[in-house]
Design an enzyme around this catalytic site. Structure first.
Site, mmCIF file in Angstrom:
data_model
loop_
_atom_site.group_PDB
_atom_site.id
_atom_site.type_symbol
_atom_site.label_atom_id
_atom_site.label_comp_id
_atom_site.label_asym_id
_atom_site.label_seq_id
_atom_site.Cartn_x
_atom_site.Cartn_y
_atom_site.Cartn_z
ATOM 1 N N CYS A 62 37.433 21.573 100.814
ATOM 2 C CA CYS A 62 37.971 22.214 99.914
ATOM 3 C C CYS A 62 39.116 22.799 99.902
ATOM 4 C CB CYS A 62 37.056 22.906 101.532
ATOM 5 S SG CYS A 62 36.013 24.557 100.664
ATOM 6 N N ASP A 117 32.710 28.207 111.543
ATOM 7 C CA ASP A 117 34.673 27.446 111.538
ATOM 8 C C ASP A 117 34.919 28.901 112.391
ATOM 9 O OD1 ASP A 117 36.465 28.000 110.182
ATOM 10 O OD2 ASP A 117 36.657 29.287 108.761
#
Length: 222
Positions: free
Chosen positions: A7, A137
């Site tokens: 990412c 996360d």
């Protein structure tokens, strides 16, 4: 086999290197406060390259019901880019925000990012029935101006054996590196991982050797 997402890609060279190294998914950040932010025009260019190369594309964005700066541009981008694999909502969206997004874009797969510090945080998945997948996360540090991309890890054992239900999948993110991703997969049971800062030479610029090492370690662990 573990699925790997690289990412925060910002340029064609890093994108092609990631795909050639074996990335299954690639991500582009549309959150202006991120050091990995790309414009909608640049994202469109990179999405086209990624699709031609056969990689699954996620874009990271924020969405607030009732309007927010840049929301009109994001809406136009999504409408004009049907080849997106998923929209990763990583802006602290409430269940109402996500429901609003789902109503506006019924064909866009939604990945809801949730910050985790304890097992009870996983109960939040029940609040997002419209999410197709989840990304877990670490919670952002106090005073942070964005939800993700801080390179912070959390206790991976929190996720061991967790099932969001409804056949929904989840991705592990936060503080992953080529050195720790194998342990993260073993401890959490993750079948998909996401990395950004852990494979960078500098914010927004990937280190090809780190990217290759991360993908190799994650695939071997899976």
């Amino acid at each position: 086999m573990v699925s790997v997402k690289i990412c925060g890609l910002t340029n064609e060279s890093d994108l092609r290197n990631a795909i050639e190294a074996g990335a299954d998914r690639v991500g582009f950040v549309l959150v202006a406060s991120s050091p990995r932010h790309v414009s909608f025009e640049k994202a469109s260019e990179l999405v086209g390259i990624a699709n031609e190369a056969g990689a699954d594309v996620w874009v990271v964005a924020g969405w607030k019901a009732g309007g927010a700066p840049g929301q009109d541009a994001l809406e136009a981008f999504i409408s004009e880019t049907p080849e997106l694999g998923a929209i990763q909502l990583h802006g602290g969206e409430t269940p109402a925000d996500l429901a609003d997004f789902a109503r506006r874009f019924p064909l866009a797969p939604i990945v809801k990012a949730i910050g985790i510090s304890g097992r009870r945080d996983l109960e939040q998945v029940e609040d997002y029935p419209k999410a197709d997948e989840f990304l877990f996360d670490a919670k952002p540090p106090k005073g942070a101006t964005r939800e993700g991309g801080h390179g912070r890890a959390f206790d991976w054992s929190i996720l061991k054996g967790f099932d969001p239900g409804d056949q929904r999948e989840w991705t592990l993110s936060g503080g992953l590196t080529p050195e720790n991703v194998a342990d993260a997969i073993r401890i959490s049971g993750a079948q998909a991982v996401d990395v950004s800062s852990g494979v960078e030479a500098s914010p927004g610029i990937k280190d090809p050797a780190k990217v290759a090492a991360f993908i190799k370690a994650a695939k071997a662990a899976g």
